[in-house]
Design a protein around this motif. Structure first.
Motif, PDB file in Angstrom:
ATOM      1  N   VAL A  86      60.778  66.750   7.776  1.00  0.00           N
ATOM      2  CA  VAL A  86      61.954  67.593   8.026  1.00  0.00           C
ATOM      3  C   VAL A  86      61.701  69.008   7.502  1.00  0.00           C
ATOM      4  CG1 VAL A  86      63.597  65.677   8.016  1.00  0.00           C
ATOM      5  CG2 VAL A  86      63.043  66.816   5.866  1.00  0.00           C
ATOM      6  N   ALA A  87      62.626  69.895   7.787  1.00  0.00           N
ATOM      7  CA  ALA A  87      62.463  71.308   7.446  1.00  0.00           C
ATOM      8  C   ALA A  87      62.338  71.558   5.947  1.00  0.00           C
ATOM      9  CB  ALA A  87      63.616  72.123   8.015  1.00  0.00           C
ATOM     10  N   ASP A  88      63.143  70.872   5.147  1.00  0.00           N
ATOM     11  CA  ASP A  88      63.148  71.174   3.721  1.00  0.00           C
ATOM     12  C   ASP A  88      63.823  70.055   2.927  1.00  0.00           C
ATOM     13  OD1 ASP A  88      65.937  71.556   4.143  1.00  0.00           O
ATOM     14  OD2 ASP A  88      65.649  73.703   4.430  1.00  0.00           O
ATOM     15  N   ARG A  89      63.856  70.244   1.611  1.00  0.00           N
ATOM     16  CA  ARG A  89      64.433  69.252   0.693  1.00  0.00           C
ATOM     17  C   ARG A  89      65.891  68.970   1.016  1.00  0.00           C
ATOM     18  NH1 ARG A  89      67.136  69.725  -4.391  1.00  0.00           N
ATOM     19  NH2 ARG A  89      66.729  67.944  -5.727  1.00  0.00           N
ATOM     20  N   GLU A  90      66.632  70.023   1.325  1.00  0.00           N
ATOM     21  CA  GLU A  90      68.057  69.852   1.619  1.00  0.00           C
ATOM     22  C   GLU A  90      68.264  68.936   2.822  1.00  0.00           C
ATOM     23  OE1 GLU A  90      66.606  72.856   0.894  1.00  0.00           O
ATOM     24  OE2 GLU A  90      67.398  72.823  -1.155  1.00  0.00           O
ATOM     25  N   ALA A  91      67.435  69.082   3.842  1.00  0.00           N
ATOM     26  CA  ALA A  91      67.537  68.220   5.026  1.00  0.00           C
ATOM     27  C   ALA A  91      67.206  66.778   4.663  1.00  0.00           C
ATOM     28  CB  ALA A  91      66.610  68.725   6.127  1.00  0.00           C
ATOM     29  N   ALA A  92      66.197  66.587   3.817  1.00  0.00           N
ATOM     30  CA  ALA A  92      65.818  65.232   3.392  1.00  0.00           C
ATOM     31  C   ALA A  92      66.935  64.584   2.592  1.00  0.00           C
ATOM     32  CB  ALA A  92      64.526  65.285   2.570  1.00  0.00           C
ATOM     33  N   VAL A  93      67.521  65.341   1.663  1.00  0.00           N
ATOM     34  CA  VAL A  93      68.612  64.808   0.835  1.00  0.00           C
ATOM     35  C   VAL A  93      69.830  64.488   1.696  1.00  0.00           C
ATOM     36  CG1 VAL A  93      70.236  65.387  -1.013  1.00  0.00           C
ATOM     37  CG2 VAL A  93      67.802  65.876  -1.285  1.00  0.00           C
ATOM     38  N   ALA A  94      70.122  65.343   2.662  1.00  0.00           N
ATOM     39  CA  ALA A  94      71.275  65.098   3.539  1.00  0.00           C
ATOM     40  C   ALA A  94      71.104  63.792   4.304  1.00  0.00           C
ATOM     41  CB  ALA A  94      71.463  66.270   4.502  1.00  0.00           C
ATOM     42  N   LEU A  95      69.907  63.526   4.803  1.00  0.00           N
ATOM     43  CA  LEU A  95      69.665  62.258   5.501  1.00  0.00           C
ATOM     44  C   LEU A  95      69.791  61.083   4.538  1.00  0.00           C
ATOM     45  CD1 LEU A  95      66.679  63.144   7.847  1.00  0.00           C
ATOM     46  CD2 LEU A  95      68.946  62.360   8.559  1.00  0.00           C
ATOM     47  N   ALA A  96      69.178  61.202   3.376  1.00  0.00           N
ATOM     48  CA  ALA A  96      69.201  60.109   2.395  1.00  0.00           C
ATOM     49  C   ALA A  96      70.619  59.794   1.930  1.00  0.00           C
ATOM     50  CB  ALA A  96      68.321  60.459   1.198  1.00  0.00           C
ATOM     51  N   ALA A  97      71.451  60.799   1.829  1.00  0.00           N
ATOM     52  CA  ALA A  97      72.825  60.608   1.360  1.00  0.00           C
ATOM     53  C   ALA A  97      73.651  59.755   2.319  1.00  0.00           C
ATOM     54  CB  ALA A  97      73.503  61.958   1.155  1.00  0.00           C
ATOM     55  N   GLY A  98      73.213  59.648   3.553  1.00  0.00           N
ATOM     56  CA  GLY A  98      73.921  58.813   4.521  1.00  0.00           C
ATOM     57  C   GLY A  98      73.646  57.327   4.381  1.00  0.00           C
ATOM     58  N   LEU A  99      72.642  56.959   3.599  1.00  0.00           N
ATOM     59  CA  LEU A  99      72.314  55.546   3.423  1.00  0.00           C
ATOM     60  C   LEU A  99      73.328  54.875   2.504  1.00  0.00           C
ATOM     61  CD1 LEU A  99      68.464  55.956   3.075  1.00  0.00           C
ATOM     62  CD2 LEU A  99      69.683  54.921   4.998  1.00  0.00           C
ATOM     63  N   ALA A 100      73.724  53.669   2.844  1.00  0.00           N
ATOM     64  CA  ALA A 100      74.727  52.944   2.058  1.00  0.00           C
ATOM     65  C   ALA A 100      74.254  52.691   0.634  1.00  0.00           C
ATOM     66  CB  ALA A 100      75.076  51.617   2.743  1.00  0.00           C
ATOM     67  N   GLU A 101      72.952  52.547   0.442  1.00  0.00           N
ATOM     68  CA  GLU A 101      72.434  52.300  -0.896  1.00  0.00           C
ATOM     69  C   GLU A 101      72.733  53.465  -1.850  1.00  0.00           C
ATOM     70  OE1 GLU A 101      69.803  49.860   1.848  1.00  0.00           O
ATOM     71  OE2 GLU A 101      70.710  51.845   1.896  1.00  0.00           O
ATOM     72  N   ALA A 102      72.987  54.640  -1.302  1.00  0.00           N
ATOM     73  CA  ALA A 102      73.342  55.794  -2.129  1.00  0.00           C
ATOM     74  C   ALA A 102      74.788  55.709  -2.625  1.00  0.00           C
ATOM     75  CB  ALA A 102      73.137  57.092  -1.349  1.00  0.00           C
ATOM     76  N   ARG A 103      75.562  54.810  -2.047  1.00  0.00           N
ATOM     77  CA  ARG A 103      76.971  54.653  -2.433  1.00  0.00           C
ATOM     78  C   ARG A 103      77.251  53.376  -3.222  1.00  0.00           C
ATOM     79  NH1 ARG A 103      76.958  56.268   2.869  1.00  0.00           N
ATOM     80  NH2 ARG A 103      77.477  54.225   3.657  1.00  0.00           N
ATOM     81  N   HIS A 104      76.340  52.426  -3.200  1.00  0.00           N
ATOM     82  CA  HIS A 104      76.572  51.156  -3.894  1.00  0.00           C
ATOM     83  C   HIS A 104      76.300  51.301  -5.389  1.00  0.00           C
ATOM     84  CE1 HIS A 104      76.309  48.242  -0.242  1.00  0.00           C
ATOM     85  NE2 HIS A 104      77.095  49.264  -0.028  1.00  0.00           N
ATOM     86  N   ASP A 105      76.952  50.484  -6.185  1.00  0.00           N
ATOM     87  CA  ASP A 105      76.815  50.573  -7.640  1.00  0.00           C
ATOM     88  C   ASP A 105      75.561  49.882  -8.171  1.00  0.00           C
ATOM     89  OD1 ASP A 105      77.535  47.932  -7.268  1.00  0.00           O
ATOM     90  OD2 ASP A 105      79.141  47.945  -8.741  1.00  0.00           O
ATOM     91  N   HIS A 106      74.796  49.227  -7.307  1.00  0.00           N
ATOM     92  CA  HIS A 106      73.618  48.491  -7.751  1.00  0.00           C
ATOM     93  C   HIS A 106      72.327  49.022  -7.140  1.00  0.00           C
ATOM     94  CE1 HIS A 106      73.388  46.421  -3.861  1.00  0.00           C
ATOM     95  NE2 HIS A 106      74.696  46.423  -3.913  1.00  0.00           N
ATOM     96  N   SER A 107      72.393  50.206  -6.545  1.00  0.00           N
ATOM     97  CA  SER A 107      71.209  50.739  -5.887  1.00  0.00           C
ATOM     98  C   SER A 107      71.220  52.265  -5.916  1.00  0.00           C
ATOM     99  CB  SER A 107      71.138  50.237  -4.442  1.00  0.00           C
ATOM    100  OG  SER A 107      72.303  50.615  -3.731  1.00  0.00           O
ATOM    101  N   GLY A 108      70.168  52.841  -5.424  1.00  0.00           N
ATOM    102  CA  GLY A 108      70.059  54.291  -5.356  1.00  0.00           C
ATOM    103  C   GLY A 108      68.963  54.665  -4.377  1.00  0.00           C
ATOM    104  N   VAL A 109      68.894  55.946  -4.077  1.00  0.00           N
ATOM    105  CA  VAL A 109      67.927  56.448  -3.115  1.00  0.00           C
ATOM    106  C   VAL A 109      67.204  57.640  -3.742  1.00  0.00           C
ATOM    107  CG1 VAL A 109      67.617  57.389  -0.801  1.00  0.00           C
ATOM    108  CG2 VAL A 109      69.396  55.685  -1.206  1.00  0.00           C
ATOM    109  N   GLN A 110      65.901  57.552  -3.843  1.00  0.00           N
ATOM    110  CA  GLN A 110      65.084  58.635  -4.410  1.00  0.00           C
ATOM    111  C   GLN A 110      64.425  59.400  -3.273  1.00  0.00           C
ATOM    112  OE1 GLN A 110      62.295  57.387  -7.429  1.00  0.00           O
ATOM    113  NE2 GLN A 110      60.860  59.008  -6.881  1.00  0.00           N
ATOM    114  N   VAL A 111      64.479  60.729  -3.330  1.00  0.00           N
ATOM    115  CA  VAL A 111      63.851  61.587  -2.331  1.00  0.00           C
ATOM    116  C   VAL A 111      62.774  62.400  -3.055  1.00  0.00           C
ATOM    117  CG1 VAL A 111      64.198  63.455  -0.676  1.00  0.00           C
ATOM    118  CG2 VAL A 111      66.002  61.729  -1.009  1.00  0.00           C
TER     119      VAL A 111
END
Length: 120
Positions: A86-111
């Motif tokens: 992708v173009a940059d870090r912000e674009a990568a983070v924006a995509l990652a933030a859409g994953l449900a694992e970024a919202r659950h209390d037992h998981s996370g998403v590293q970019v």
């Protein structure tokens, strides 16, 4: 364009006991991720449980030896990944933030950006 790895981390025991509703939420978010990311996805995969992992490291005699498991101290393990371009870090983070694992209390998403060795 820059390549980033998105590591999906979470509690393996919690993943095994998720409700059908939680699994559906995660699956839906991954389908939406694919729709948004499109051709930016270079590679992806869901990993089997950590009990299937083998770690190769230096043995007592200095030679590589395979041992069962990742043996990390952390409660969370990597359960899947995406490599995106992708173009940059912000674009990568924006995509990652859409994953449900970024919202659950037992998981996370590293970019994290990948190092480009092709220029050398």
């Amino acid at each position: 364009m820059s390549q980033f790895i998105i590591l999906i981390q979470g509690d393996a025991n919690r993943w095994k006991t998720m409700s059908a509703q939680e699994r559906d939420e995660i699956d839906t978010a991954h389908r939406e991720f694919w729709q948004k990311a499109g051709d930016a996805v270079v590679a992806s995969g869901e990993l089997q449980g950590p009990e299937t992992a083998v770690t190769v490291r230096r043995g007592d005699d200095g030679q590589p030896v395979a041992v069962d498991g990742p043996f990390t101290e952390a409660k969370e393990v990597v359960g899947g990944f995406y490599v995106i371009d992708v173009a940059d870090r912000e674009a990568a983070v924006a995509l990652a933030a859409g994953l449900a694992e970024a919202r659950h209390d037992h998981s996370g998403v590293q970019v994290q950006p990948l190092v480009d060795h092709s220029a050398g």
